[in-house]
Design a protein around this motif. Structure first.
Motif, mmCIF file in Angstrom:
data_model
loop_
_atom_site.group_PDB
_atom_site.id
_atom_site.type_symbol
_atom_site.label_atom_id
_atom_site.label_comp_id
_atom_site.label_asym_id
_atom_site.label_seq_id
_atom_site.Cartn_x
_atom_site.Cartn_y
_atom_site.Cartn_z
ATOM 1 N N VAL A 143 52.394 35.444 7.692
ATOM 2 C CA VAL A 143 51.536 34.334 8.115
ATOM 3 C C VAL A 143 52.041 33.744 9.428
ATOM 4 O O VAL A 143 51.261 33.452 10.344
ATOM 5 C CB VAL A 143 51.475 33.251 7.021
ATOM 6 C CG1 VAL A 143 50.614 32.089 7.479
ATOM 7 C CG2 VAL A 143 50.912 33.827 5.733
ATOM 8 N N ALA A 168 45.756 31.005 10.378
ATOM 9 C CA ALA A 168 47.054 31.348 9.793
ATOM 10 C C ALA A 168 47.959 30.124 9.734
ATOM 11 O O ALA A 168 48.691 29.910 8.750
ATOM 12 C CB ALA A 168 47.712 32.459 10.609
ATOM 13 N N SER A 169 47.907 29.299 10.766
ATOM 14 C CA SER A 169 48.713 28.074 10.784
ATOM 15 C C SER A 169 48.286 27.128 9.656
ATOM 16 O O SER A 169 49.130 26.540 8.965
ATOM 17 C CB SER A 169 48.577 27.373 12.135
ATOM 18 O OG SER A 169 49.213 26.128 12.132
ATOM 19 N N ALA A 188 46.801 28.001 6.885
ATOM 20 C CA ALA A 188 47.180 28.611 5.605
ATOM 21 C C ALA A 188 48.668 28.391 5.322
ATOM 22 O O ALA A 188 49.071 28.104 4.178
ATOM 23 C CB ALA A 188 46.862 30.101 5.635
ATOM 24 N N PHE A 189 49.499 28.527 6.352
ATOM 25 C CA PHE A 189 50.936 28.313 6.181
ATOM 26 C C PHE A 189 51.219 26.859 5.787
ATOM 27 O O PHE A 189 52.030 26.585 4.895
ATOM 28 C CB PHE A 189 51.657 28.663 7.485
ATOM 29 C CG PHE A 189 53.148 28.633 7.367
ATOM 30 C CD1 PHE A 189 53.854 29.737 6.926
ATOM 31 C CD2 PHE A 189 53.864 27.490 7.694
ATOM 32 C CE1 PHE A 189 55.235 29.713 6.805
ATOM 33 C CE2 PHE A 189 55.242 27.444 7.579
ATOM 34 C CZ PHE A 189 55.925 28.566 7.129
ATOM 35 N N THR A 203 51.227 36.111 12.294
ATOM 36 C CA THR A 203 49.807 36.058 12.636
ATOM 37 C C THR A 203 49.484 34.792 13.424
ATOM 38 O O THR A 203 48.729 34.824 14.401
ATOM 39 C CB THR A 203 48.944 36.112 11.360
ATOM 40 O OG1 THR A 203 49.237 37.312 10.648
ATOM 41 C CG2 THR A 203 47.461 36.081 11.718
ATOM 42 N N SER A 204 50.073 33.686 13.032
ATOM 43 C CA SER A 204 49.796 32.425 13.723
ATOM 44 C C SER A 204 50.327 32.438 15.157
ATOM 45 O O SER A 204 49.800 31.743 16.020
ATOM 46 C CB SER A 204 50.400 31.259 12.946
ATOM 47 O OG SER A 204 51.812 31.311 12.980
#
Length: 714
Positions: free
Chosen positions: A4, A20-21, A23-24, A7-8
């Motif tokens: 994650v 992604a940010s 989600a993290f 990806t961010s």
């Protein structure tokens, strides 16, 4: 967690990085720090807004998160295994920069694993993306790790270093410049040479010369990016290597570099070569160009010649060559002057500029501000004018670094008022990009301390009238609605004498001529000129009954005389004069005994000769009509104006004859009605001027009109 975060940081699309940010952040909030190490730090560093900028995400944010041991290796690994070989060349470039920023955090692993891996990929003959990314990665790692000599020597083995230094030679041997992708490979190799020089790696003379040859081969390439990268690499290569003693460079080095480059600038018939070598000359270090007065003279002479707006390359004008020559002159002056400031550290002599040399440089930049050449791409001269704006700004800011006596000695020919006048002219013209650039340069010059060299007349008044000190509105300089009103206010800034009173003499308005010269082009140009026209008319109406009207008329005639036959200037000038006459702004200049009308007619008669531009001919007829309407019935210049219209009436173009006949009919209709005028009006009206008449018929009909007006027939 790693996936994650990666990806961010490194996804190409902003929406994916932000998702992604988010989600993290959600995972950290739900599962805590146990599953996501240092989650709070990562969330606050790589937040939703900071990840919106891709370059910032790759370089700045990634290097901060890589300081955390649990994320360092995964970040390095995804960069050198995947992102460096991405299909998008922009991503490959950013990945190389990111790897350079993160690499010093784990130099041993970089030296043992990453660099050998990239060295092999740099010579991949099948996949361009892999080859290009490999070279970029090696180059940026050399630069970042070379900043610390101890780290470089401990992390890279002697064999690895030797292979890296031979990489340029291997790429040339395998002909990897050729075919598809050769251009981006040249850019990458130039960057590799520059980074090797920045890292100050040990090179023997043979390898130094090979790298110089590699860079030299890219200088005349038609691609501008390659030329720029080659010039930067050349500068750093010559600064780091090729030492120069107290007597200056050796004859061999001077011949190989300076004389060869100047010869290409002076004699080459290839525009790409003149463009590239002009840039290269500007990037040469002081140890090559400033050791003797003769070297300074040769560089100034060559660059000034090709920067001239009338200069030709193989018989044709080349705007890119002129632009690069102006940029090179600016770089050259900055290099020499700053080397003089740091001369105590230099091991070679640095010859100072003479006032005559500085005068030639200033004159070259002033000429470039008058470059209005056009080709099928449009106003390509604007590139040179923008380069000249940057050049003058750099020179004036450079004066701030010198002692006052030195500035006055060197740049005595640098008139601050004349330079600002040139900037105001560009600020008043039609191209939005030029206006915006001129405003930015003006802010840098005018918002300096008041007592700095050079002196600028009315500096504070200019700042106020142009509203340069109001930061919130300084992004609207490309907007014509905002700019032209300020320009006409700045045009009326005048001198203040020793007693503190305003000087109202004819030379007391130093910026008036420049502002009018610029706004005339905007008023009569092809683009929407409503705002410029409104500003000029408002100024002219306020000036009625004051000496400013005479000043305006004098400038219009001077512009006409100076640019006679140059349609780029005379066409908008004629249209502007027509507007001013039609709106009755110049009536005070039409009185008997005023020479404005006669001088204007003389310029118009000279303009007709060899003029093939139908738009200009139409404009000449319109101005003649406006003059006739503005003159009193018994004015002596009225007959001269009618005679001028008769000359146009006999023109070879049917459309011109037809247009002039319509205007002449309306003029005759306004004159005293008598039998002769009625018959003359009938003759003008019924003659088929717009048809394909023979020369004899045109001459016969025109002579009949002249006879009725009381002129001698030809």
């Amino acid at each position: 967690a790693e996936a994650v975060v990666l990806t961010s940081l490194f996804d190409r699309e902003v929406n994916c990085r932000r998702a992604a940010s988010a989600a993290f952040q959600e995972a950290v909030g739900r599962q805590g720090m146990a599953s996501f190490p240092n989650g709070i730090y990562v969330v606050t560093t790589a937040d939703f807004f900071s990840l919106g900028n891709r370059a910032e995400a790759y370089t700045s944010i990634a290097s901060k998160i890589a300081k955390l041991p649990e994320y360092r290796r995964p970040i390095i690994q995804i960069l050198y295994e995947q992102k460096l070989f991405h299909w998008d060349p922009v991503i490959r470039g950013l990945s190389a920069q990111a790897l350079a920023a993160v690499g010093p955090l784990d130099p041993t692993w970089i030296g043992e694993t990453v660099v050998p891996f990239l060295m092999v990929r740099s010579l991949d003959s099948k996949n361009l993306n892999v080859r290009h990314g490999g070279v970029l990665g090696v180059a940026e790692l050399i630069r970042s790790m070379g900043a610390d000599r101890d780290v470089l020597q401990t992390s890279l083995s002697g064999k690895t270093l030797a292979t890296m230094l031979d990489l340029v030679n291997q790429i040339e041997k395998r002909r990897l410049y050729r075919g598809r992708g050769g251009e981006i490979m040249r850019v990458a190799v130039c960057r590799l040479v520059e980074c090797i020089a920045l890292a100050r790696l040990q090179l023997d003379v043979k390898n130094q010369v090979k790298m110089l040859d590699a860079v030299d081969s890219s200088i005349p390439h038609p691609n501008e990016e390659i030329q720029q990268c080659a010039s930067k690499a050349l500068k750093q290569l010559l600064i780091t290597y090729f030492p120069v003693g107290e007597k200056g460079p050796s004859d061999r080095l001077r011949t190989r570099v300076l004389q060869k480059f100047l010869q290409q600038v002076n004699t080459s018939k290839n525009p790409a070569a003149t463009r590239g070598y002009c840039l290269a000359v500007g990037h040469l270090p002081a140890k090559l160009v400033a050791t003797t007065t003769a070297s300074l003279d040769s560089v100034i002479r060559a660059l000034s010649r090709v920067a001239n707006p009338k200069a030709k390359v193989d018989g044709e004008g080349d705007a890119e060559t002129r632009r690069n020559a102006i940029k090179a002159l600016t770089y050259f002056v900055i290099t020499v002057v700053r080397s003089r400031i740091d001369q105590k550290k230099a091991l070679y002599p640095v010859t100072p500029f003479t006032p005559e040399q500085c005068s030639r440089i200033v004159n070259a930049l002033l000429r470039a501000l008058e470059d209005y050449n056009v080709d099928r791409r449009g106003d390509v001269g604007s590139w040179c004018r923008i380069a000249a704006l940057d050049g003058f700004t750099s020179l004036i800011l450079l004066c701030d670094e010198l002692p006052e006596e030195e500035s006055n000695r060197l740049f005595s020919s640098l008139s601050g008022t004349k330079v600002v006048g040139g900037f105001i002219k560009q600020l008043a013209e039609k191209l939005d990009a030029v206006r915006l650039h001129s405003a930015k340069c003006l802010r840098k010059i005018l918002l300096r301390a008041d007592d700095l060299f050079p002196t600028i007349v009315g500096r504070q008044e200019l700042i106020t009238s142009l509203e340069l000190d109001q930061l919130e509105i300084n992004f609207g300089w490309a907007d014509p609605e905002l700019v032209f009103r300020r320009i006409m206010t700045a045009a009326m800034v005048n001198r203040i004498d020793a007693n503190g009173t305003r000087d109202e003499s004819s030379t007391s308005y130093p910026y008036y001529n420049c502002a009018i010269s610029g706004i005339i082009i905007s008023v009569g140009g092809k683009a929407d000129s409503s705002h410029a026209t409104a500003a000029l008319l408002d100024h002219a109406k306020k000036a009625i009954g004051t000496p400013t009207t005479e000043r305006l008329g004098r400038i219009l005639v001077e512009l006409f005389k100076r640019h006679n036959g140059i349609g780029r200037v005379t066409l908008p000038l004629l249209r502007s004069i027509d507007i001013l006459l039609t709106r009755r702004c110049l009536d005070s200049l039409m009185k008997e005994g005023c020479d404005f009308c006669s001088s204007l007619l003389s310029c118009m008669e000279a303009e007709i000769s060899n003029c093939r531009d139908i738009h200009r001919l139409f404009a000449l007829a319109d101005v003649a009509s406006a003059i006739t309407s503005a003159l009193s019935p018994n004015a002596s210049d009225k007959r001269s104006c009618l005679r001028f219209m008769c000359i146009l009436l006999g023109h070879e173009y049917p459309r011109v004859r037809s247009h002039v006949a319509e205007i002449l009919y309306l003029v005759l209709d306004e004159m005293d009605s008598n039998a002769n005028m009625v018959s003359l009006s009938t003759l003008v009206l019924e003659t088929p001027w717009g048809t394909d008449l023979s020369r004899e018929d045109v001459k016969s009909f025109t002579n009949d009109v002249k006879k009725n007006l009381g002129f001698e027939s030809e």
